[in-house]
Design a protein around this motif. Sequence first.
Motif, PDB file in Angstrom:
ATOM      1  N   ALA A  89      27.394  14.240 -29.821  1.00 23.05           N
ATOM      2  CA  ALA A  89      25.932  14.402 -29.780  1.00 23.05           C
ATOM      3  C   ALA A  89      25.288  13.297 -28.934  1.00 23.05           C
ATOM      4  O   ALA A  89      24.443  13.580 -28.085  1.00 23.05           O
ATOM      5  CB  ALA A  89      25.366  14.403 -31.195  1.00 23.05           C
ATOM      6  N   ALA A  90      25.711  12.062 -29.123  1.00 26.40           N
ATOM      7  CA  ALA A  90      25.152  10.945 -28.359  1.00 26.40           C
ATOM      8  C   ALA A  90      25.487  11.071 -26.869  1.00 26.40           C
ATOM      9  O   ALA A  90      24.612  10.842 -26.014  1.00 26.40           O
ATOM     10  CB  ALA A  90      25.674   9.625 -28.910  1.00 26.40           C
ATOM     11  N   LEU A  91      26.717  11.446 -26.563  1.00 29.76           N
ATOM     12  CA  LEU A  91      27.111  11.592 -25.155  1.00 29.76           C
ATOM     13  C   LEU A  91      26.333  12.716 -24.466  1.00 29.76           C
ATOM     14  O   LEU A  91      25.883  12.562 -23.319  1.00 29.76           O
ATOM     15  CB  LEU A  91      28.611  11.854 -25.050  1.00 29.76           C
ATOM     16  N   LYS A 128      27.130  16.800 -13.114  1.00 31.83           N
ATOM     17  CA  LYS A 128      25.692  16.900 -13.400  1.00 31.83           C
ATOM     18  C   LYS A 128      25.303  16.044 -14.608  1.00 31.83           C
ATOM     19  O   LYS A 128      24.120  15.824 -14.858  1.00 31.83           O
ATOM     20  CB  LYS A 128      25.283  18.353 -13.657  1.00 31.83           C
ATOM     21  N   ALA A 129      26.281  15.564 -15.357  1.00 32.14           N
ATOM     22  CA  ALA A 129      26.023  14.741 -16.534  1.00 32.14           C
ATOM     23  C   ALA A 129      25.696  13.312 -16.096  1.00 32.14           C
ATOM     24  O   ALA A 129      26.369  12.745 -15.241  1.00 32.14           O
ATOM     25  CB  ALA A 129      27.241  14.735 -17.451  1.00 32.14           C
ATOM     26  N   ASP A 130      24.673  12.753 -16.691  1.00 32.87           N
ATOM     27  CA  ASP A 130      24.239  11.390 -16.363  1.00 32.87           C
ATOM     28  C   ASP A 130      24.936  10.394 -17.298  1.00 32.87           C
ATOM     29  O   ASP A 130      24.322   9.851 -18.206  1.00 32.87           O
ATOM     30  CB  ASP A 130      22.717  11.294 -16.485  1.00 32.87           C
ATOM     31  N   LEU A 131      26.219  10.201 -17.070  1.00 33.93           N
ATOM     32  CA  LEU A 131      27.012   9.288 -17.889  1.00 33.93           C
ATOM     33  C   LEU A 131      27.447   8.048 -17.105  1.00 33.93           C
ATOM     34  O   LEU A 131      28.228   7.246 -17.596  1.00 33.93           O
ATOM     35  CB  LEU A 131      28.261  10.003 -18.430  1.00 33.93           C
ATOM     36  N   ASP A 132      26.934   7.904 -15.895  1.00 37.34           N
ATOM     37  CA  ASP A 132      27.361   6.824 -15.012  1.00 37.34           C
ATOM     38  C   ASP A 132      27.312   5.470 -15.717  1.00 37.34           C
ATOM     39  O   ASP A 132      26.336   5.130 -16.380  1.00 37.34           O
ATOM     40  CB  ASP A 132      26.474   6.761 -13.773  1.00 37.34           C
ATOM     41  N   ASP A 133      28.404   4.711 -15.538  1.00 36.35           N
ATOM     42  CA  ASP A 133      28.518   3.379 -16.131  1.00 36.35           C
ATOM     43  C   ASP A 133      29.335   2.521 -15.169  1.00 36.35           C
ATOM     44  O   ASP A 133      30.548   2.400 -15.315  1.00 36.35           O
ATOM     45  CB  ASP A 133      29.194   3.472 -17.499  1.00 36.35           C
ATOM     46  N   GLY A 134      28.660   1.973 -14.171  1.00 34.21           N
ATOM     47  CA  GLY A 134      29.365   1.170 -13.172  1.00 34.21           C
ATOM     48  C   GLY A 134      30.121   2.057 -12.200  1.00 34.21           C
ATOM     49  O   GLY A 134      29.678   3.139 -11.841  1.00 34.21           O
ATOM     50  N   ALA A 135      31.295   1.600 -11.803  1.00 31.90           N
ATOM     51  CA  ALA A 135      32.090   2.315 -10.809  1.00 31.90           C
ATOM     52  C   ALA A 135      33.053   3.321 -11.438  1.00 31.90           C
ATOM     53  O   ALA A 135      33.653   4.123 -10.731  1.00 31.90           O
ATOM     54  CB  ALA A 135      32.876   1.326  -9.956  1.00 31.90           C
ATOM     55  N   TRP A 180      33.860   5.714 -15.318  1.00 30.71           N
ATOM     56  CA  TRP A 180      33.518   6.076 -16.696  1.00 30.71           C
ATOM     57  C   TRP A 180      34.276   7.337 -17.073  1.00 30.71           C
ATOM     58  O   TRP A 180      34.685   8.100 -16.211  1.00 30.71           O
ATOM     59  CB  TRP A 180      32.008   6.287 -16.852  1.00 30.71           C
ATOM     60  N   PRO A 181      34.461   7.567 -18.374  1.00 32.51           N
ATOM     61  CA  PRO A 181      35.177   8.779 -18.799  1.00 32.51           C
ATOM     62  C   PRO A 181      34.317  10.021 -18.582  1.00 32.51           C
ATOM     63  O   PRO A 181      33.116   9.997 -18.796  1.00 32.51           O
ATOM     64  CB  PRO A 181      35.443   8.550 -20.286  1.00 32.51           C
ATOM     65  N   ALA A 182      34.973  11.085 -18.136  1.00 36.01           N
ATOM     66  CA  ALA A 182      34.284  12.357 -17.925  1.00 36.01           C
ATOM     67  C   ALA A 182      34.850  13.451 -18.821  1.00 36.01           C
ATOM     68  O   ALA A 182      34.321  14.560 -18.844  1.00 36.01           O
ATOM     69  CB  ALA A 182      34.389  12.778 -16.460  1.00 36.01           C
ATOM     70  N   SER A 183      35.926  13.161 -19.559  1.00 33.99           N
ATOM     71  CA  SER A 183      36.446  14.130 -20.517  1.00 33.99           C
ATOM     72  C   SER A 183      37.174  13.399 -21.636  1.00 33.99           C
ATOM     73  O   SER A 183      37.608  12.252 -21.466  1.00 33.99           O
ATOM     74  CB  SER A 183      37.366  15.150 -19.840  1.00 33.99           C
ATOM     75  N   TYR A 184      37.277  14.102 -22.757  1.00 31.28           N
ATOM     76  CA  TYR A 184      37.863  13.519 -23.966  1.00 31.28           C
ATOM     77  C   TYR A 184      38.865  14.493 -24.566  1.00 31.28           C
ATOM     78  O   TYR A 184      38.564  15.672 -24.723  1.00 31.28           O
ATOM     79  CB  TYR A 184      36.762  13.213 -24.990  1.00 31.28           C
ATOM     80  N   ALA A 185      40.025  13.995 -24.925  1.00 33.92           N
ATOM     81  CA  ALA A 185      41.037  14.797 -25.603  1.00 33.92           C
ATOM     82  C   ALA A 185      40.630  14.947 -27.064  1.00 33.92           C
ATOM     83  O   ALA A 185      40.178  13.995 -27.688  1.00 33.92           O
ATOM     84  CB  ALA A 185      42.400  14.122 -25.499  1.00 33.92           C
ATOM     85  N   LEU A 186      40.801  16.159 -27.598  1.00 38.85           N
ATOM     86  CA  LEU A 186      40.452  16.434 -28.993  1.00 38.85           C
ATOM     87  C   LEU A 186      41.633  17.075 -29.710  1.00 38.85           C
ATOM     88  O   LEU A 186      42.096  18.134 -29.322  1.00 38.85           O
ATOM     89  CB  LEU A 186      39.264  17.397 -29.078  1.00 38.85           C
ATOM     90  N   LYS A 187      42.110  16.419 -30.766  1.00 36.78           N
ATOM     91  CA  LYS A 187      43.144  17.002 -31.630  1.00 36.78           C
ATOM     92  C   LYS A 187      42.511  17.456 -32.943  1.00 36.78           C
ATOM     93  O   LYS A 187      43.111  18.166 -33.714  1.00 36.78           O
ATOM     94  CB  LYS A 187      44.255  15.988 -31.910  1.00 36.78           C
TER      95      LYS A 187
END
Length: 149
Positions: A141-143, A114-121, A123-130
């Motif tokens: 915030a920007a994402l 449901k997130a509008d992060l589309d960037d071409g064919a 794009w990242p949909a999750s991020y690892a956090l340490k």
Amino acid sequence: MTATAVKFDGFTDEERDAMKARARELKASARRVSRADKAAEEEAAVVAKIAEMRESDRVMAERIHAVIKENVPELAPKLWYGMPAYARDGKVVCFFQSAQKFNARYATFGFSDKADLDDGAMWPASYALKGLTAEGEARIAALVRQAVN
């Protein structure tokens, strides 16, 4: 090979727990009456779930919760498979998965379809956090702002 020698490769205990948590969330949601009560209950459930996390994940989850509330207040906190998540019109846009959720070596901040992060064919949909720095908070915030536009 005998029947006793066959190993079942089904769901892990953690996956079963997540499914049970989702079933409880759906049942609780069906019982709620007013929209204001529902929102307050769902946010309280998210805050309680964050409080249960081990310290390193809890600190990140608390900051992410604050960053989202400050920057994208139209997203409503709710539990999603037992994880803190943020939804628009009842549909989850993003979520925080603690490292302990599936015994991972890092926490994850992710986005649903449901997130509008589309960037071409691709794009990242999750991020690892340490850990979470001021730069990381600004990026989240920007994402999230982009995800709801």
